[in-house]
Write a protein that holds these residues in place. Structure first.
Motif, mmCIF file in Angstrom:
data_model
loop_
_atom_site.group_PDB
_atom_site.id
_atom_site.type_symbol
_atom_site.label_atom_id
_atom_site.label_comp_id
_atom_site.label_asym_id
_atom_site.label_seq_id
_atom_site.Cartn_x
_atom_site.Cartn_y
_atom_site.Cartn_z
ATOM 1 N N TYR A 79 27.751 25.152 35.866
ATOM 2 C CA TYR A 79 28.692 25.319 36.971
ATOM 3 C C TYR A 79 29.764 26.342 36.625
ATOM 4 N N ARG A 80 30.250 26.299 35.400
ATOM 5 C CA ARG A 80 31.266 27.263 34.963
ATOM 6 C C ARG A 80 30.725 28.692 35.069
ATOM 7 N N LYS A 81 29.485 28.905 34.622
ATOM 8 C CA LYS A 81 28.875 30.235 34.724
ATOM 9 C C LYS A 81 28.729 30.663 36.177
ATOM 10 N N MET A 82 28.334 29.728 37.020
ATOM 11 C CA MET A 82 28.177 30.025 38.431
ATOM 12 C C MET A 82 29.523 30.451 39.045
ATOM 13 N N LYS A 83 30.588 29.747 38.700
ATOM 14 C CA LYS A 83 31.923 30.079 39.214
ATOM 15 C C LYS A 83 32.382 31.449 38.699
ATOM 16 N N LEU A 84 32.117 31.719 37.421
ATOM 17 C CA LEU A 84 32.501 33.019 36.869
ATOM 18 C C LEU A 84 31.737 34.160 37.535
ATOM 19 N N LEU A 85 30.460 33.964 37.777
ATOM 20 C CA LEU A 85 29.667 34.994 38.461
ATOM 21 C C LEU A 85 30.163 35.227 39.881
ATOM 22 N N ALA A 86 30.594 34.151 40.541
ATOM 23 C CA ALA A 86 31.143 34.297 41.892
ATOM 24 C C ALA A 86 32.437 35.107 41.855
ATOM 25 N N LEU A 87 33.287 34.827 40.865
ATOM 26 C CA LEU A 87 34.522 35.603 40.704
ATOM 27 C C LEU A 87 34.215 37.067 40.406
ATOM 28 N N LEU A 88 33.257 37.283 39.526
ATOM 29 C CA LEU A 88 32.864 38.642 39.162
ATOM 30 C C LEU A 88 32.415 39.417 40.393
ATOM 31 N N THR A 89 31.624 38.805 41.221
ATOM 32 C CA THR A 89 31.126 39.448 42.431
ATOM 33 C C THR A 89 32.231 39.649 43.462
ATOM 34 N N GLN A 90 33.008 38.597 43.693
ATOM 35 C CA GLN A 90 34.004 38.633 44.762
ATOM 36 C C GLN A 90 35.190 39.542 44.459
ATOM 37 N N PHE A 91 35.705 39.478 43.230
ATOM 38 C CA PHE A 91 36.942 40.181 42.916
ATOM 39 C C PHE A 91 36.782 41.432 42.060
ATOM 40 N N TYR A 92 35.640 41.573 41.402
ATOM 41 C CA TYR A 92 35.474 42.684 40.461
ATOM 42 C C TYR A 92 34.294 43.585 40.774
ATOM 43 N N ASP A 93 33.645 43.384 41.893
ATOM 44 C CA ASP A 93 32.482 44.193 42.265
ATOM 45 C C ASP A 93 31.487 44.326 41.115
ATOM 46 N N ASN A 94 31.265 43.238 40.409
ATOM 47 C CA ASN A 94 30.334 43.149 39.278
ATOM 48 C C ASN A 94 30.732 44.006 38.074
ATOM 49 N N ASP A 95 31.985 44.399 37.992
ATOM 50 C CA ASP A 95 32.488 45.164 36.853
ATOM 51 C C ASP A 95 32.965 44.188 35.775
ATOM 52 N N ARG A 96 32.066 43.876 34.857
ATOM 53 C CA ARG A 96 32.360 42.893 33.805
ATOM 54 C C ARG A 96 33.515 43.337 32.908
ATOM 55 N N GLU A 97 33.605 44.617 32.659
ATOM 56 C CA GLU A 97 34.674 45.126 31.787
ATOM 57 C C GLU A 97 36.050 44.926 32.419
ATOM 58 N N ALA A 98 36.142 45.155 33.724
ATOM 59 C CA ALA A 98 37.422 44.946 34.420
ATOM 60 C C ALA A 98 37.814 43.467 34.379
ATOM 61 N N MET A 99 36.847 42.593 34.589
ATOM 62 C CA MET A 99 37.113 41.156 34.543
ATOM 63 C C MET A 99 37.523 40.747 33.140
ATOM 64 N N LYS A 100 36.801 41.231 32.169
ATOM 65 C CA LYS A 100 37.107 40.919 30.769
ATOM 66 C C LYS A 100 38.516 41.388 30.407
ATOM 67 N N LYS A 101 38.876 42.572 30.886
ATOM 68 C CA LYS A 101 40.204 43.127 30.619
ATOM 69 C C LYS A 101 41.287 42.211 31.187
ATOM 70 N N ASP A 102 41.084 41.734 32.419
ATOM 71 C CA ASP A 102 42.065 40.836 33.036
ATOM 72 C C ASP A 102 42.148 39.493 32.307
ATOM 73 N N ILE A 103 41.014 38.994 31.872
ATOM 74 C CA ILE A 103 40.986 37.714 31.168
ATOM 75 C C ILE A 103 41.699 37.820 29.826
ATOM 76 N N MET A 104 41.506 38.917 29.160
ATOM 77 C CA MET A 104 42.088 39.087 27.830
ATOM 78 C C MET A 104 43.570 39.492 27.878
ATOM 79 N N ALA A 105 44.056 39.883 29.037
ATOM 80 C CA ALA A 105 45.456 40.330 29.170
ATOM 81 C C ALA A 105 46.431 39.177 29.075
#
Length: 105
Positions: A79-105
């Motif tokens: 479920y956690r992976k599913m939620k993260l993938l939904a966030l990645l798609t919805q807010f980051y246009d599948n840009d994993r690096e941008a999401m990772k950058k925000d998470i690590m900030a």
């Protein structure tokens, strides 16, 4: 697994179930939810959330005497992976690096 989301209340119920090794009945789910989340839910309320999670394919139940016991069909990790993938798609246009950058900030 389909991209089906749980409501916030259903997630609370599922967290209780995921965090227990033993299968729980309605009374145990209700008591632990009320204690952990400081709610005052009645059996009917908890039963409704359990039924919704079951209908969405997250839970199974079985009868033992007069009581129903609940077991997860979807793991917390899934479920956690599913939620993260939904966030990645919805807010980051599948840009994993941008999401990772925000998470690590």
């Amino acid at each position: 697994m389909k991209n089906i989301e749980l409501s916030a209340c259903e997630e609370m119920i599922m967290t209780i179930i995921w965090n227990n090794e033993a299968e729980l009945d309605l009374a145990a789910v209700m008591a632990q939810t009320n204690e952990r989340y400081h709610t005052a839910w009645k059996p009917q309320t908890v039963s409704t959330f359990l039924a919704r999670a079951k209908k969405k394919g997250f839970l199974a139940s079985y009868q033992k005497g007069r009581y129903s016991y609940y077991q997860p069909l979807v793991s917390k990790e899934e479920y956690r992976k599913m939620k993260l993938l939904a966030l990645l798609t919805q807010f980051y246009d599948n840009d994993r690096e941008a999401m990772k950058k925000d998470i690590m900030a």
